[in-house]
Each structure stands twice: as structure tokens, then as C-alpha cells.
Design a protein around this motif. Structure first.
Motif, PDB file in Angstrom:
ATOM      1  N   LEU A  83     -17.268  -4.378  70.895  1.00 44.93           N
ATOM      2  CA  LEU A  83     -16.557  -4.936  70.053  1.00 44.93           C
ATOM      3  C   LEU A  83     -16.926  -6.364  69.308  1.00 44.93           C
ATOM      4  CD1 LEU A  83     -13.504  -3.995  68.659  1.00 44.93           C
ATOM      5  CD2 LEU A  83     -12.722  -5.712  70.451  1.00 44.93           C
ATOM      6  N   ILE A  84     -17.300  -7.031  70.017  1.00 47.91           N
ATOM      7  CA  ILE A  84     -17.760  -8.429  69.640  1.00 47.91           C
ATOM      8  C   ILE A  84     -19.263  -8.360  68.634  1.00 47.91           C
ATOM      9  CG2 ILE A  84     -18.914 -10.700  70.293  1.00 47.91           C
ATOM     10  CD1 ILE A  84     -17.004 -10.307  72.657  1.00 47.91           C
ATOM     11  N   SER A  85     -20.052  -7.352  69.113  1.00 42.93           N
ATOM     12  CA  SER A  85     -21.263  -7.164  68.310  1.00 42.93           C
ATOM     13  C   SER A  85     -21.283  -6.403  67.114  1.00 42.93           C
ATOM     14  CB  SER A  85     -22.333  -6.533  69.210  1.00 42.93           C
ATOM     15  OG  SER A  85     -21.725  -5.324  69.729  1.00 42.93           O
ATOM     16  N   LEU A  86     -20.134  -5.327  67.217  1.00 39.34           N
ATOM     17  CA  LEU A  86     -19.828  -4.684  65.886  1.00 39.34           C
ATOM     18  C   LEU A  86     -19.288  -5.847  64.740  1.00 39.34           C
ATOM     19  CD1 LEU A  86     -18.738  -1.472  67.683  1.00 39.34           C
ATOM     20  CD2 LEU A  86     -20.911  -1.773  66.331  1.00 39.34           C
ATOM     21  N   ILE A  87     -18.373  -6.362  65.261  1.00 39.42           N
ATOM     22  CA  ILE A  87     -17.718  -7.366  64.225  1.00 39.42           C
ATOM     23  C   ILE A  87     -18.742  -8.351  63.716  1.00 39.42           C
ATOM     24  CG2 ILE A  87     -16.023  -9.193  64.142  1.00 39.42           C
ATOM     25  CD1 ILE A  87     -14.338  -7.661  66.119  1.00 39.42           C
ATOM     26  N   SER A  88     -19.856  -8.848  64.511  1.00 37.41           N
ATOM     27  CA  SER A  88     -20.673  -9.607  63.921  1.00 37.41           C
ATOM     28  C   SER A  88     -21.570  -8.823  63.002  1.00 37.41           C
ATOM     29  CB  SER A  88     -21.392 -10.186  65.252  1.00 37.41           C
ATOM     30  OG  SER A  88     -20.573 -10.959  66.057  1.00 37.41           O
ATOM     31  N   ALA A  89     -21.986  -7.837  63.332  1.00 39.86           N
ATOM     32  CA  ALA A  89     -22.664  -6.954  62.560  1.00 39.86           C
ATOM     33  C   ALA A  89     -22.416  -6.605  61.203  1.00 39.86           C
ATOM     34  CB  ALA A  89     -23.052  -5.479  63.288  1.00 39.86           C
ATOM     35  N   ILE A  90     -20.742  -6.374  61.287  1.00 44.48           N
ATOM     36  CA  ILE A  90     -20.022  -6.072  59.923  1.00 44.48           C
ATOM     37  C   ILE A  90     -20.122  -7.388  59.219  1.00 44.48           C
ATOM     38  CG2 ILE A  90     -17.972  -5.577  58.961  1.00 44.48           C
ATOM     39  CD1 ILE A  90     -17.413  -3.512  60.966  1.00 44.48           C
ATOM     40  N   PHE A  91     -19.915  -8.533  59.680  1.00 47.59           N
ATOM     41  CA  PHE A  91     -19.844  -9.730  59.003  1.00 47.59           C
ATOM     42  C   PHE A  91     -21.246 -10.041  58.459  1.00 47.59           C
ATOM     43  CE2 PHE A  91     -20.767 -14.444  59.152  1.00 47.59           C
ATOM     44  CZ  PHE A  91     -19.933 -14.859  58.571  1.00 47.59           C
ATOM     45  N   VAL A  92     -22.510  -9.674  59.087  1.00 48.01           N
ATOM     46  CA  VAL A  92     -23.847  -9.863  58.456  1.00 48.01           C
ATOM     47  C   VAL A  92     -24.138  -9.073  57.239  1.00 48.01           C
ATOM     48  CG1 VAL A  92     -26.197  -9.706  58.876  1.00 48.01           C
ATOM     49  CG2 VAL A  92     -24.773 -10.784  60.692  1.00 48.01           C
ATOM     50  N   PHE A  93     -23.564  -7.917  57.213  1.00 54.65           N
ATOM     51  CA  PHE A  93     -23.732  -6.870  56.068  1.00 54.65           C
ATOM     52  C   PHE A  93     -22.908  -7.174  55.345  1.00 54.65           C
ATOM     53  CE2 PHE A  93     -25.467  -3.209  59.183  1.00 54.65           C
ATOM     54  CZ  PHE A  93     -26.739  -3.599  58.993  1.00 54.65           C
ATOM     55  N   THR A  94     -21.512  -7.812  55.183  1.00 54.56           N
ATOM     56  CA  THR A  94     -20.723  -8.094  54.408  1.00 54.56           C
ATOM     57  C   THR A  94     -21.268  -9.323  53.562  1.00 54.56           C
ATOM     58  OG1 THR A  94     -18.922  -7.019  55.720  1.00 54.56           O
ATOM     59  CG2 THR A  94     -18.288  -8.421  53.714  1.00 54.56           C
ATOM     60  N   VAL A  95     -21.279 -10.534  54.288  1.00 50.72           N
ATOM     61  CA  VAL A  95     -21.628 -11.733  53.680  1.00 50.72           C
ATOM     62  C   VAL A  95     -22.921 -11.851  52.737  1.00 50.72           C
ATOM     63  CG1 VAL A  95     -22.432 -14.149  54.416  1.00 50.72           C
ATOM     64  CG2 VAL A  95     -20.552 -12.934  55.388  1.00 50.72           C
ATOM     65  N   PHE A  96     -23.904 -11.128  53.197  1.00 52.23           N
ATOM     66  CA  PHE A  96     -25.173 -11.250  52.573  1.00 52.23           C
ATOM     67  C   PHE A  96     -25.151 -10.003  51.594  1.00 52.23           C
ATOM     68  CE2 PHE A  96     -26.498 -13.117  56.668  1.00 52.23           C
ATOM     69  CZ  PHE A  96     -26.601 -14.167  56.297  1.00 52.23           C
ATOM     70  N   ARG A  97     -25.439 -10.462  50.242  1.00 51.42           N
ATOM     71  CA  ARG A  97     -25.309  -9.555  49.202  1.00 51.42           C
ATOM     72  C   ARG A  97     -26.662  -8.800  49.099  1.00 51.42           C
ATOM     73  NH1 ARG A  97     -21.710 -10.004  45.096  1.00 51.42           N
ATOM     74  NH2 ARG A  97     -23.405  -9.117  43.695  1.00 51.42           N
ATOM     75  N   LYS A  98     -27.476  -9.157  49.714  1.00 53.47           N
ATOM     76  CA  LYS A  98     -28.863  -8.297  49.811  1.00 53.47           C
ATOM     77  C   LYS A  98     -28.652  -6.920  50.490  1.00 53.47           C
ATOM     78  CE  LYS A  98     -33.674  -8.511  51.086  1.00 53.47           C
ATOM     79  NZ  LYS A  98     -34.752  -9.352  51.693  1.00 53.47           N
ATOM     80  N   PHE A  99     -27.563  -7.189  51.353  1.00 54.27           N
ATOM     81  CA  PHE A  99     -27.436  -5.913  52.058  1.00 54.27           C
ATOM     82  C   PHE A  99     -26.420  -4.761  51.656  1.00 54.27           C
ATOM     83  CE2 PHE A  99     -28.723  -8.954  55.746  1.00 54.27           C
ATOM     84  CZ  PHE A  99     -29.974  -8.873  55.621  1.00 54.27           C
ATOM     85  N   HIS A 100     -25.972  -5.098  50.338  1.00 56.19           N
ATOM     86  CA  HIS A 100     -25.139  -4.130  49.886  1.00 56.19           C
ATOM     87  C   HIS A 100     -25.628  -3.109  49.325  1.00 56.19           C
ATOM     88  CE1 HIS A 100     -21.820  -7.757  49.298  1.00 56.19           C
ATOM     89  NE2 HIS A 100     -22.353  -7.518  50.666  1.00 56.19           N
ATOM     90  N   CYS A 101     -25.683  -2.056  50.020  1.00 50.56           N
ATOM     91  CA  CYS A 101     -26.350  -0.784  49.598  1.00 50.56           C
ATOM     92  C   CYS A 101     -25.726   0.417  50.307  1.00 50.56           C
ATOM     93  CB  CYS A 101     -27.908  -0.714  49.780  1.00 50.56           C
ATOM     94  SG  CYS A 101     -28.355  -0.824  51.465  1.00 50.56           S
TER      95      CYS A 101
END
Length: 457
Positions: free
Chosen positions: A152-170
Motif C-alpha cells: 500500500l505504501i509503495s503503490l501510493i508513492s509510485a502513483i505520486f511519482v507518475f502523477t507529479v512529473f509530467r514527463k511520465f504522463h503517457c
């Protein structure tokens, strides 16, 4: 059934419910098989009490020894001097020895004591067997609780990374985010279900039937379905990416959304309606009615089968690409790259669930629980680690942002130093100018000469 055995039943029900391949046990009512023993015991006690009431109202049966309930079975009325024997096979399924007999005499003073006792005649060894089993399930509950909390902790952190950085919006990362969210739902559903169904060990789980517990089980089943279907979507997307050179990813993305969230919603609604109208008993946490359970199990099994075929096809495509003339390296490097790719795809496709997917339900119960529940609880953590935190692009972007943050902090610190130095220099210069200002010289001289003039006079 003793308090210790009830705790064991509770923990066993809790562990087995989490595995979608829970075994089917025929029963007249939709309750857990261990709970069926409790129902059988309570029914026997009720029948014995009814017989005793009938004897009390019938004056012709006042002689001899009346019917009596000894907390295990009912001893029916007997005449004075009569020896009554009962086989262990006719008492309870809890006894290991079905060949023994228990005897009791009807005397003028009433029923005599049992000889031999139930423990001696029927090998009633519940205390020695259930305590280690209870400890095992309690420890295993702690393992999967830690696994789901870590995921749960690691998945929430991963979603935060993919959401905050626009480079990963794909599209690829959008699918990863939905898969991560399905894992979050699965972990949350486990904690919610444990909190509702198993928060109090004094609750009678065999007859518990509330809206909250049914909702918790329905949400748990939905999260399981969504998780399996998003694993299927990951496989479909990867195969499309490898098989087709030119593909409009956004065109298929909404189809993936429909498969990942739409199909589980439809299936769980059909299951809820079927349970409500045809088998609305307990907390819906049993699997005794086969055709209702297959409403959930059939789609999960089909998704696993399709994902397994996709997994084999993806490995075949990778082998062909690694053997193509344009790819350099020797056979050893190709094998290492293929092995690495295969190991990365196993948690993403959920291939560890294939070990027991098509085996009989009672095959390897302990190994099934360990693989599907023990290892499965850490699957979300492994997926987040492999496809986010250990991803080269993510690490490069994080290093870039960290270096940029350090640079900005250094520049901000340097600017503050320069500003402070400038302000300090200005203050120093003003102080020097104030001390050496010519406006103060006449007054100084006047103050110096005044005493001399006075003395001269």
C-alpha cells in the motif's frame, strides 16, 4: 466446540476467504464447513430439550432416567438397571476414533458418570492439535498484513511519482497507475474486511449476517476481480506494443478502462444480485453454492488463461527480437536479457497464480495459501518497485530533479550571501563616512579650543 477451536475456525475462514480458489464443500446451508459442526451441535441440543419437555408433560414416562444433555450429545430415557452404549461415530465429527464406545448406567439415583470419558474413548485431542494451528494462522495473518501494508505504501508513492512529473504522463504509465490503484483497492479491501468481520474474536462468525459485513465481502471480491483484469490489460497492452509497429495507443486506452473497471463492475453486480435473491445467508464469505461462486471464479480463471497465453507469446516475441541480426551480443547475453525480461513479467502478469489455477481445489492447501496469499500480498510492492522505483527513466528524472533542487538551493544560498555581504559592506561604508564626515570637525575643534581659551583668560 471450545473457545480455542472457535478461534481456529475464525482464523481459518479468514485465511481461506482471501484465496479465490477456496475449496467447495457441499452443505445443506451456505455456511462454512466448520460452522456446520456448530449448527449440528446446536440442533442436537435443541432436539434433546424438546424431548425432555415432552417427557415432563407425559406422566407415564416419569419412571427411570429421563433424557439428559451432557453438552456433547443427548442420552435418551432409559429404565433403571439399563446399560446404554453410544458409538463415537454417532456423536460428533470432531472425534478422531470412530470405533470407540461410551457407556452409562441408569440407576435409582439417576444417570451414572460416563465410562470411559469422551477423550479416552474417542481420542478427543482437540487441545493438542488446534493450538499450534491457531498460532500458525495468527502468524500468517501478521505476514500478509505486513505484505499488504508494504504494498500500500509503495503503490501510493509510485502513483505520486507518475502523477507529479509530467514527463511520465503517457498511456503506458496511465495503465500502470490503474494497475497500482487496483492493488491499493485489494490491500484496502483486506484491511476493511478484517476490521468488519474479524475485529472481535467474541463475535459468532457462523451466524453473522449484517449489511456491513456483506458490503465488505462484496468490495473485497470487486477488488480481486479488478486486480486480475488490470493484470490482463497489462498483458494485452504489452503484446500490442510488441506486435504492432504503428498503433494509436490513446485509441485503445478507453477499451482498456472498460475491461479493467467495467467488466469487474458488471460481474460483481451480477454476483450481488444472485446472492441477494438466491443465497442471502451469512456474510457472503462462503463458496458452498457452486454456480454462484463460478460467477466470480470463471472470469478470473479465464483472465489467467488468456494472460498465460499472452505471456508465452510475449516471451516468443522477445526471443525472436533478441536473435535478430540487428541485436548485438553473444548467446549468453541474450539468455541473460531474456531471463531478466521473463522475471520482470512474472509479477506484472500474475503468473505465480497459475501454479494452482487448474488443479483440484483440495490440492496443496498450505502451499496454495502461501503462494496466493503470502506471496500475493507483496505483489503490489514488487510491481511498484520494478516498474517505478527501479525504472531507468524514473531514476534519471529523480536524479535530474534532485540535482536541480540542489542547484536552486545553492544559488538561493549564494544570492542570500551576496545580498548579506552587500548590505554589510554598505553599512560599514556609511559608518566610516559618518566618522570621517567634515561637518563634525569644527565642532570638535571648538570643543577642544574652548578650555584653552578659558585658561588663557
Amino acid at each position: 466446540m471450545t473457545a480455542l477451536s472457535c478461534v481456529t475456525v475464525t482464523l481459518r475462514c479468514q485465511i481461506e476467504l482471501l484465496s479465490y480458489t477456496e475449496s467447495f464443500v457441499p452443505a445443506t446451508e451456505a455456511i462454512h464447513p466448520d460452522c456446520a459442526l456448530v449448527v449440528q451441535h446446536m440442533k442436537a441440543q435443541e432436539d434433546c430439550n424438546q424431548i425432555l419437555k415432552q417427557e415432563e408433560s407425559n406422566h407415564s414416562t416419569r419412571t427411570g432416567c429421563p433424557a439428559a444433555w451432557d453438552e456433547i450429545r443427548c442420552w435418551y430415557r432409559a429404565e433403571v438397571g439399563q446399560l446404554v452404549s453410544v458409538s463415537c461415530a454417532n456423536i460428533s465429527q470432531l472425534f478422531a476414533n470412530n470405533q470407540g464406545y461410551i457407556y452409562r448406567n441408569c440407576t435409582e439415583d439417576g444417570w451414572s458418570d460416563l465410562y470411559p470419558s469422551y477423550e479416552e474413548a474417542c481420542e478427543f485431542t482437540e487441545y493438542e492439535e488446534t493450538e499450534p494451528e491457531t498460532t500458525y494462522f495468527s502468524n500468517f495473518k501478521q505476514v500478509y498484513t505486513a505484505g499488504y501494508a508494504t504494498s500500500l505504501i509503495s503503490l501510493i508513492s509510485a502513483i505520486f511519482v507518475f502523477t507529479v512529473f509530467r514527463k511520465f504522463h503517457c498511456t503506458r504509465n496511465y495503465i500502470h497507475i490503474n494497475l497500482f490503484f487496483s492493488f491499493i483497492l485489494r490491500a484496502s479491501a483486506v484491511f476493511i474486511k478484517d476490521g468488519v468481520l474479524f475485529s472481535d474474536e467474541n463475535l459468532d462468525h457462523c451466524f453473522m449476517s449484517t449489511t456491513s459485513c456483506k458490503s465488505a465481502v462484496a468490495f473485497f471480491q470487486f477488488s480481486i476481480l479488478a486486480n486480475y483484469f488490470w493484470l490482463l490489460v497489462e498483458g494485452m497492452y504489452l503484446q500490442t506494443l510488441l506486435a504492432l509497429t504503428f498503433v494509436f495507443q490513446k485509441k485503445y486506452f478507453w477499451w482498456y478502462i472498460l475491461i479493467g473497471w467495467g467488466l469487474p463492475t458488471t460481474i460483481i453486480m451480477a454476483w450481488i444480485l444472485t446472492r441477494n435473491f438466491y443465497d442471502n445467508k451469512g456474510c457472503w464469505d462462503d463458496t458452498d453454492v457452486a454456480f454462484i461462486w463460478w460467477i466470480i471464479k470463471a472470469p478470473i480463471t479465464a483472465s489467467l488463461l488468456v494472460n498465460f497465453i499472452i505471456f508465452i507469446n510475449v516471451i516468443r516475441i522477445l526471443v525472436q527480437k533478441l536473435r535478430s541480426p540487428g541485436v548485438g551480443g553473444n548467446d549468453a547475453s541474450h539468455f541473460k536479457r531474456l531471463a531478466k525480461s521473463t522475471l520482470l513479467l512474472i509479477p506484472l502478469f500474475g503468473m505465480h497464480y497459475m501454479v494452482f489455477a487448474f488443479l483440484p481445489e483440495n490440492t496443496g492447501a498450505e502451499a496454495r495459501i502461501f503462494i496466493e496469499l503470502g506471496l500475493g500480498s507483496f505483489q503490489g510492492f514488487v510491481v511498484a518497485l520494478l516498474y517505478c522505483f527501479l525504472n531507468g527513466e524514473v531514476q534519471a528524472e529523480m536524479k535530474k530533479r534532485f540535482w536541480k533542487w540542489q542547484t536552486q538551493s545553492y544559488l538561493s544560498y549564494s544570492k542570500r550571501r551576496r545580498t548579506l555581504f552587500t548590505e554589510t559592506s554598505t553599512v560599514t561604508q556609511i559608518s566610516v563616512l559618518d566618522k570621517s564626515s567634515p561637518k563634525d570637525q569644527p565642532a570638535s575643534e571648538t570643543r577642544t579650543l574652548a578650555p584653552n581659551n578659558v585658561s588663557g583668560v
